[in-house]
Scaffold this motif. Structure first.
Motif, PDB file in Angstrom:
ATOM      1  N   ALA A  53       0.842  -1.187   0.000  1.00 14.97           N
ATOM      2  CA  ALA A  53       0.000   0.000   0.000  1.00 14.97           C
ATOM      3  C   ALA A  53       0.879   1.239   0.000  1.00 14.97           C
ATOM      4  N   GLY A  54       0.410   2.291  -0.675  1.00 13.11           N
ATOM      5  CA  GLY A  54       1.104   3.571  -0.599  1.00 13.11           C
ATOM      6  C   GLY A  54       2.040   3.853  -1.757  1.00 13.11           C
ATOM      7  N   LEU A  59      -1.581   3.798  -5.319  1.00 10.85           N
ATOM      8  CA  LEU A  59      -2.330   5.052  -5.335  1.00 10.85           C
ATOM      9  C   LEU A  59      -3.090   5.218  -6.649  1.00 10.85           C
ATOM     10  N   ARG A  62      -6.195   3.328  -6.221  1.00  2.46           N
ATOM     11  CA  ARG A  62      -7.139   3.995  -5.328  1.00  2.46           C
ATOM     12  C   ARG A  62      -7.744   5.248  -5.969  1.00  2.46           C
ATOM     13  N   THR A  63      -7.059   5.811  -6.947  1.00  3.32           N
ATOM     14  CA  THR A  63      -7.638   6.934  -7.692  1.00  3.32           C
ATOM     15  C   THR A  63      -8.688   6.405  -8.669  1.00  3.32           C
ATOM     16  N   GLU A  79      -7.585  -3.895  -2.509  1.00  6.00           N
ATOM     17  CA  GLU A  79      -6.988  -4.766  -1.499  1.00  6.00           C
ATOM     18  C   GLU A  79      -5.535  -5.039  -1.891  1.00  6.00           C
ATOM     19  N   ASN A  80      -4.628  -4.965  -0.934  1.00 11.17           N
ATOM     20  CA  ASN A  80      -3.213  -5.216  -1.242  1.00 11.17           C
ATOM     21  C   ASN A  80      -2.851  -6.658  -0.928  1.00 11.17           C
ATOM     22  N   ARG A  81      -2.238  -7.338  -1.892  1.00 15.41           N
ATOM     23  CA  ARG A  81      -1.682  -8.679  -1.656  1.00 15.41           C
ATOM     24  C   ARG A  81      -0.260  -8.702  -2.188  1.00 15.41           C
ATOM     25  N   PRO A  82       0.655  -8.042  -1.473  1.00 15.42           N
ATOM     26  CA  PRO A  82       2.011  -7.905  -1.989  1.00 15.42           C
ATOM     27  C   PRO A  82       2.856  -9.152  -1.730  1.00 15.42           C
ATOM     28  N   GLY A  83       4.011  -9.190  -2.342  1.00 16.81           N
ATOM     29  CA  GLY A  83       4.979 -10.237  -2.044  1.00 16.81           C
ATOM     30  C   GLY A  83       5.605 -10.810  -3.291  1.00 16.81           C
ATOM     31  N   VAL A  88       2.779 -13.077  -5.726  1.00 19.02           N
ATOM     32  CA  VAL A  88       1.786 -13.580  -4.764  1.00 19.02           C
ATOM     33  C   VAL A  88       0.386 -13.161  -5.220  1.00 19.02           C
TER      34      VAL A  88
ATOM     35  N   ALA B  57      -0.038   4.359   4.822  1.00 16.27           N
ATOM     36  CA  ALA B  57      -0.365   3.932   3.460  1.00 16.27           C
ATOM     37  C   ALA B  57      -1.875   3.926   3.236  1.00 16.27           C
ATOM     38  N   ALA B  60      -3.276   7.349   3.171  1.00 21.38           N
ATOM     39  CA  ALA B  60      -2.902   8.052   1.936  1.00 21.38           C
ATOM     40  C   ALA B  60      -4.004   7.935   0.890  1.00 21.38           C
ATOM     41  N   MET B  64      -5.542  11.756  -0.402  1.00 20.94           N
ATOM     42  CA  MET B  64      -5.274  12.155  -1.783  1.00 20.94           C
ATOM     43  C   MET B  64      -6.110  13.342  -2.238  1.00 20.94           C
ATOM     44  N   LEU B 209       5.832 -19.826  -2.538  1.00 22.84           N
ATOM     45  CA  LEU B 209       5.884 -18.586  -3.312  1.00 22.84           C
ATOM     46  C   LEU B 209       6.246 -17.389  -2.442  1.00 22.84           C
ATOM     47  N   SER B 213      10.156 -13.444  -1.393  1.00 22.06           N
ATOM     48  CA  SER B 213      10.539 -12.108  -0.914  1.00 22.06           C
ATOM     49  C   SER B 213      11.162 -12.174   0.477  1.00 22.06           C
ATOM     50  N   VAL B 345       6.173   5.732   1.471  1.00 24.53           N
ATOM     51  CA  VAL B 345       4.754   5.911   1.216  1.00 24.53           C
ATOM     52  C   VAL B 345       4.427   7.393   1.020  1.00 24.53           C
ATOM     53  N   ILE B 352       1.475  12.621  -6.004  1.00 27.90           N
ATOM     54  CA  ILE B 352       0.090  12.785  -6.455  1.00 27.90           C
ATOM     55  C   ILE B 352      -0.359  14.231  -6.268  1.00 27.90           C
ATOM     56  N   ASN B 421      -0.444  -7.947   5.078  1.00 27.91           N
ATOM     57  CA  ASN B 421      -0.446  -8.291   3.648  1.00 27.91           C
ATOM     58  C   ASN B 421      -1.666  -9.099   3.247  1.00 27.91           C
ATOM     59  N   ASN B 422      -2.692  -9.171   4.091  1.00 27.74           N
ATOM     60  CA  ASN B 422      -3.832 -10.062   3.864  1.00 27.74           C
ATOM     61  C   ASN B 422      -3.348 -11.476   3.601  1.00 27.74           C
TER      62      ASN B 422
END
Lengths: 330, 520
Positions: A53-54, A59, A62-63, A79-83, A88, B57, B60, B64, B209, B213, B345, B352, B421-422
């Motif tokens: 996120a961020g 962003l 989100r816009t 929704e963020n699912r980073p990695g 991921v 984050a 943010a 915006m 997986l 990272s 962040v 923006i 990270n859900n």
């Protein structure tokens, strides 16, 4: 004092957004139980961002989301699912029902990861629309001895394997075109990979490496501050904002590259669903608000059709695939 | 010439710019936004796993649409307030809310167990406030020339700094050096999991997986500190009758004069440490807190108390952690290099709004730095006041039946970790680390070195390899900063045993002298 009226308007807007957020939260439960057989979309849509996120990708999602809500008439929840370089999130996407209620944002990694032992295949997705592009540039620190791209290439010919460049990571969207540069100019460069664009460009500005190859927009802060100079753009034509910077193509090196983001759904999503989503995204991406936000980040807003985006992905796959194999062959 | 002008930037700006900048906090709505940011920040700080980065984050996404300065007011205040809120779970339940509070657990939790939770929280809040204000002064007075110092930190210098950080493993082992080093190596091993930073090859990823990272950092600290402690209490609560005072007892909560005086030195040490480390890009409050804590330990008269409930240690760590904030803001705004993950962040948001952090920012927008200073100062003072006021009610929470409390803490840890990270994977890592942490606790292995290894390992590896690819080993020799840091590191390792030896010798000589004096 001059901005007080505007301020209060903005505050009202903020309160409204916050209230909307609360509504979204309470609305989720109601939305989920609705009949799925109705016209698409009949419930909330999830827009998954495979990065933290961020960041700029997050962003832009989100816009876009409130604009998509206007178009589709349902909530669009980011929704963020980073990695693992976004894999991921990409991987999670392939496990979802291809019903259009889950979209994921993708970057160039969607084509590059398959060459780096990740089980990611562009064929597993339907490509909806490219949202934006970040054209590339080659820049050096302000007091670098290189005045032109040709100086850089000549120096690299004289000292093979000694001229260094910084990249945001191995196999990244900016490391790969450097392979192309080496091939086209017949030179040998050394890659010093960093963890993302900001530290990578900063290293070139500080003189830790000889040059930076990255998005023009990301290098812009250092160039505007007098710390760096552009040598060439990796675009087909010169950019409106930078009329004095030549393209690499003009200088005899036919190299183009741009970072990008777009939206995809899993392969097998019904055609009418794909078209509904793609139409909404195109309209949203062409709204003034989205365009302004993207341009403020020094990126170029797009909003292409599914056909254009799929064709684009095919070309990217070929180019990056060839570059990565070149790098691995060494 | 431009360089020269930029160096002089702050002194060239007119009083007008200063007034213009400060006037931002005279607007009622800015104050309201600061208040809003503070509530959010205090809340997220108190939840283990919900980091300031994440809160900023997510906020943010909402800010915006606001005016840039008001948006910045919300985001920066969340950042500041989270630092304060963060200390509460670290002190009361040994769970750092964010990595910046790791050093708080070293002495804060032991103090709470001694029935001094109130005193610990007051001292910690003041330490955080002092650190923050020192950082803000740095930002206001010498932002731009100091930011140039950050430029000097390339891969060789960063590697040398990380080596110095690794010597802290000895300090945070509190006497158990062999066990500490084993724990540290475990942390370094965890740090090797993931993609190779240079070749991109997968290492120890076992076809999972998520491991591409690397081992996720926050689940590890929550597991090692918080979950392990809860599990340990569950196992031992029947036998553990020795703890005479319940944590919920605030005890004395305002330091007396003598105590306050003894805290001046660690505060200074912490602030100095944080000032320097804050300027180094990519290194933030987590490492600074540990280094500040260890520096204070070295100069303290009561070294043996560190790690067992030393107010000095608590003060030094918290001051050092928060002082980095000024430096982080400086490098972020003046160079466009994110000073830490929250700042990364913030850069996204500023872009923006059409504000481009970087070398041109302060010269094109001179009042901006003073607005930032004003926002940060108000946020700090407000957070300090709120922290002191709500302390008593926070401690009330711990009057709950222990069994309920364990469940609540575990649930919070799990929800917090999942929400980063859900990811269920992160929760599994946290629980696994909780079990490993429990074993370490029972066998008396310190967790601090493991965390240090995990934070510093990737930085050490990546920067060493960048150095070697670029200029080779010679780059270390040609960098004065790197050489100085290596010498300090060597001294940090060699000095304590040498001093111990000479102390023993002196003692022996003294014994002999006494003996011979007795001989007629």
């Amino acid at each position: 004092m001059k901005i007080s009226l505007r301020n209060s308007l903005k505050s009202a807007k903020f309160v409204a957004v916050a209230a909307l957020g609360a509504l979204v939260a309470t609305g989720c439960a109601a939305g989920a139980s609705e009949d799925e057989a109705g016209d698409f979309p009949s419930k909330d849509i999830r827009l998954v961002v495979p990065w933290e996120a961020g960041g700029s990708g997050d962003l832009s999602a989100r816009t876009l989301a409130p604009k998509l809500e206007e178009e589709l008439g349902v909530n669009v929840i980011v929704e963020n699912r980073p990695g693992a370089n976004g894999s991921v999130g990409y991987n999670w996407m392939t496990e979802q029902e291809p019903d259009g209620y889950n979209m994921v944002m993708v970057g160039a990694e969607i084509v590059t990861l398959q060459y780096l032992d990740y089980e990611i295949d562009p064929a597993d997705y339907e490509f909806l629309s490219q949202l934006l592009a970040g054209p590339g540039g080659i820049a050096v620190r302000a007091d670098s001895p290189y005045e032109t791209l040709d100086d850089l290439i000549q120096d690299a010919k004289e000292r093979p394997g000694e001229v260094t460049y910084s990249s945001p990571g191995v196999g990244s969207v900016w490391d790969n075109p450097a392979q192309g540069l080496q091939e086209l100019a017949d030179i040998e460069l050394i890659n010093v990979p960093f963890d993302g664009s900001a530290p990578s460009i900063a290293a070139a500005a500080a003189g830790d490496v000889d040059f930076s190859i990255d998005a023009v927009g990301s290098q812009k802060a250092q160039v505007d501050g007098g710390e760096m100079r552009y040598l060439a753009l990796l675009t087909e034509e010169r950019l409106e904002d930078l009329p004095d910077v030549p393209t690499a193509k003009e200088l005899g090196i036919d190299l183009q590259n741009a970072s990008f983001t777009g939206l995809v759904v899993p392969d097998g999503t019904p055609e009418d669903v794909v078209n509904t989503l793609a139409d909404a995204i195109q309209t949203a991406a062409q709204s003034d608000e989205f365009k302004e936000t993207i341009e403020a980040s020094n990126l170029i807003p797009k909003g292409t059709s599914p056909e254009e985006f799929s064709e684009f992905i095919k070309q990217e796959d070929e180019r990056h695939g060839a570059w990565i194999k070149l790098a691995q062959g060494e | 010439m431009t360089h020269f002008l930029e160096m002089l930037g702050p002194s060239l700006v007119t009083a007008n710019a200063v007034l213009d900048g400060f006037s931002i906090i005279l607007q009622l709505d800015t104050l309201l936004y600061i208040g809003l940011g503070m509530l959010v920040g205090m809340l997220v700080g108190a939840f283990p796993g919900v980091t300031a980065t994440m809160a900023v984050a997510l906020a943010a996404g909402f800010t915006m649409t606001m005016e840039p300065m008001q948006g910045l007011a919300v985001l920066l205040t969340i950042y500041v307030a989270a630092q304060f809120g963060d200390r509460v779970p670290a002190i009361l339940i040994n769970t750092p809310g964010t990595p910046a509070s790791i050093s708080t657990t070293f002495d804060g939790y032991p103090l709470a167990r001694q029935g001094k939770a109130g005193l610990a929280m007051t001292v910690s809040a003041f330490g955080s406030a002092v650190g923050m204000l020192v950082g803000i002064v740095l930002l206001a007075v010498i932002a731009i020339p100091l930011a140039r110092f950050a430029r000097e930190f390339g891969p060789p210098e960063l590697f040398a700094l990380v080596v110095f950080g690794l010597t802290m493993m000895i300090g945070v082992s509190s006497g158990r050096i062999i066990k500490g080093l084993i724990a540290g190596c475990f942390g370094l091993f965890l740090a090797t999991v993931g993609r190779d930073p240079v070749s991109g090859d997968a290492r120890f990823t076992m076809d999972i997986l998520e491991l591409n990272s690397g081992v996720p950092f926050i689940p590890v600290i929550i597991g090692l500190f918080g979950v392990a402690e809860v599990l340990n209490q569950m196992l031992t609560h029947n036998k553990n009758i020795t703890q005479t005072k319940p944590i919920s007892q605030l005890g004395q909560w305002w330091p007396d004069k003598k105590t306050s005086k003894s805290l001046i030195k660690p505060t200074a040490v912490g602030a100095a440490t944080g000032s320097v480390i804050g300027l180094v890009p990519a290194v933030g409050g987590d490492i600074s807190g540990i280094i500040g804590w260890d520096n204070a330990r070295r100069v303290s008269k009561e070294k043996e108390k560190f790690g067992k409930g030393s107010l000095e240690g608590l003060m030094a760590g918290d001051t050092s952690t928060t002082t980095t904030l000024g430096g982080s803001v400086t490098t972020t705004m003046a160079l466009g290099i994110p000073g830490d993950s929250v700042m990364a962040v913030l850069i996204g948001s500023m872009m923006i709004w059409g504000i481009q952090p970087g070398p041109a920012l302060f010269s094109s927008n001179p009042s901006m730095v003073y607005s930032l200073v004003a926002i940060l100062t108000v946020a700090t003072l407000l957070s300090l006041a709120v922290s002191l006021l709500r302390m008593k009610s926070m401690v009330k929470l711990l009057e709950l039946n222990q069994a309920y409390l364990w469940i609540i803490i575990l649930v919070f840890c799990m929800v917090g970790t999942y929400s980063i990270n859900n990811s269920v994977f992160d929760v599994v890592v946290m629980l696994l680390m909780g079990i490993i942490g429990l074993v370490m606790l029972r066998l008396d292995f310190p967790a601090g070195p493991t965390v240090l290894g995990l934070i510093l390992g990737p930085l050490a590896e990546a920067n060493l390899r960048r150095t070697l690819i670029g200029g080779g080993w010679e780059s270390f020799l040609s960098s004065p900063i790197a050489m100085i840091l290596f010498i300090i590191s060597a001294a940090a390792l060699l000095f304590p045993p040498l001093r111990e030896m000479s102390r023993r010798r002196k003692a022996e000589v003294g014994e002999k002298g006494k003996f011979s004096a007795n001989v007629p």
